[in-house]
Design a protein around this motif. Sequence first.
Motif, PDB file in Angstrom:
ATOM      1  N   PRO A   5      20.859 -19.790  -9.842  1.00 27.33           N
ATOM      2  CA  PRO A   5      19.514 -19.854  -9.254  1.00 27.33           C
ATOM      3  C   PRO A   5      18.453 -20.396 -10.207  1.00 27.33           C
ATOM      4  O   PRO A   5      17.599 -21.200  -9.798  1.00 27.33           O
ATOM      5  N   GLN A   8      19.087 -24.153 -10.813  1.00 28.87           N
ATOM      6  CA  GLN A   8      18.617 -24.934  -9.671  1.00 28.87           C
ATOM      7  C   GLN A   8      17.092 -25.041  -9.681  1.00 28.87           C
ATOM      8  O   GLN A   8      16.535 -26.106  -9.371  1.00 28.87           O
ATOM      9  N   ASP A 139      31.265 -25.041  -5.949  1.00 29.96           N
ATOM     10  CA  ASP A 139      29.921 -24.473  -5.969  1.00 29.96           C
ATOM     11  C   ASP A 139      29.803 -23.473  -4.820  1.00 29.96           C
ATOM     12  O   ASP A 139      30.044 -23.820  -3.660  1.00 29.96           O
ATOM     13  N   LEU A 141      27.383 -22.296  -3.183  1.00 27.69           N
ATOM     14  CA  LEU A 141      26.374 -22.561  -2.162  1.00 27.69           C
ATOM     15  C   LEU A 141      26.625 -23.875  -1.420  1.00 27.69           C
ATOM     16  O   LEU A 141      25.836 -24.250  -0.547  1.00 27.69           O
ATOM     17  N   ASP A 143      28.121 -26.464   1.278  1.00 26.40           N
ATOM     18  CA  ASP A 143      28.433 -26.290   2.699  1.00 26.40           C
ATOM     19  C   ASP A 143      29.925 -26.120   2.936  1.00 26.40           C
ATOM     20  O   ASP A 143      30.336 -25.428   3.882  1.00 26.40           O
ATOM     21  N   ARG A 210      27.143 -15.384  -1.354  1.00 22.47           N
ATOM     22  CA  ARG A 210      26.274 -16.431  -0.804  1.00 22.47           C
ATOM     23  C   ARG A 210      24.837 -15.948  -0.629  1.00 22.47           C
ATOM     24  O   ARG A 210      23.888 -16.648  -1.015  1.00 22.47           O
ATOM     25  N   GLU A 211      24.673 -14.774  -0.065  1.00 29.97           N
ATOM     26  CA  GLU A 211      23.322 -14.295   0.230  1.00 29.97           C
ATOM     27  C   GLU A 211      22.566 -13.914  -1.040  1.00 29.97           C
ATOM     28  O   GLU A 211      21.356 -14.150  -1.141  1.00 29.97           O
ATOM     29  N   LEU A 213      22.921 -15.245  -4.053  1.00 27.17           N
ATOM     30  CA  LEU A 213      22.517 -16.482  -4.725  1.00 27.17           C
ATOM     31  C   LEU A 213      21.437 -17.216  -3.936  1.00 27.17           C
ATOM     32  O   LEU A 213      20.483 -17.734  -4.514  1.00 27.17           O
ATOM     33  N   ARG A 214      21.577 -17.279  -2.614  1.00 33.20           N
ATOM     34  CA  ARG A 214      20.560 -17.937  -1.799  1.00 33.20           C
ATOM     35  C   ARG A 214      19.199 -17.274  -1.970  1.00 33.20           C
ATOM     36  O   ARG A 214      18.175 -17.940  -2.124  1.00 33.20           O
ATOM     37  N   VAL A 217      17.759 -18.111  -5.345  1.00 30.94           N
ATOM     38  CA  VAL A 217      17.265 -19.487  -5.388  1.00 30.94           C
ATOM     39  C   VAL A 217      15.891 -19.571  -4.737  1.00 30.94           C
ATOM     40  O   VAL A 217      14.969 -20.216  -5.258  1.00 30.94           O
TER      41      VAL A 217
END
Length: 286
Positions: A5, A8, A139, A141, A143, A210-211, A213-214, A217
């Motif tokens: 995070p 990025q 990675d 994150l 798709d 996923r959640e 890290l999202r 970010v």
Amino acid sequence: MPELPEVQALVDFLTERIVDDAITAVELGSFSVLKTYAPAPQAFAGLVVSGVSRHGKFVDIDCDGLHLVFHLAKAGWLRWYDEVPRAALRPNKSPVAVRVRMLSGGGFDLTEAGTRKSLAAYIVDDPAQVPGIERLGPDPLADDFTLDVFAQVLAGRSAQIKGVLRDQSMIAGVGNAYSDEILHVARLSPFAKASALDEDQVARLYEALRETLRSAVVTASGKPAAELKDAKRAGMRVHGRTGEPCPACGDTVREVSFADSSLQYCATCQTGGKPLADRRTSKFLK
């Protein structure tokens, strides 16, 4: 250590400031930081930055096909200047390892605190020439990083799940701090065997990965580089919060110490109420 995070956020921060600007100089404050021998730093003079991207924890500055790639390691950081100091760097006289000057007058330093120097920079024609990038796993994150892909990463791995999350050749970008956070959200012991997780636990861990890290970010997005470290610490649920109440259940956050690091967890949420023993004195409790 900056993780996915924060890296990025640094990529986004630099993109806003240096893309379409030209580099006038890349100066070395530490010759050991540069891990490649050719091209030389002088090759960047006059080149325009066409893009900034991330590969795991690596930052990649693309200048007309010549790439300045760096990894901040454990104690490295980026310091931005709207006006870069005019004085040339004096090697080994400050924490500054690399200074990049832009035609606009701005620029940045790569700094590293402490005596153990592991910050690394590379000048390459292709980021894949950097050994650490070549070995990166998927990675988390991206798709195409689906639940099935994640399950394949874990399949047959006898290693403890915290180690798998931190292994850059398996999953790119997660380090000590966010692995603690992910496992707390997933309600899993750091020392559970990856191959022993059932389908429900794998799905839970995937969503937590996923959640977490999202969310991190989003939290880091738009913040100046100077504020990212504090923002990361402020957002932690258990990591770095030994002795504080767990935000999920109120139990005390506990710690396991190693020679040069530590992990934090909640026994009630993650290990069925059983404290994990310190590896330095006894075996782990599962």
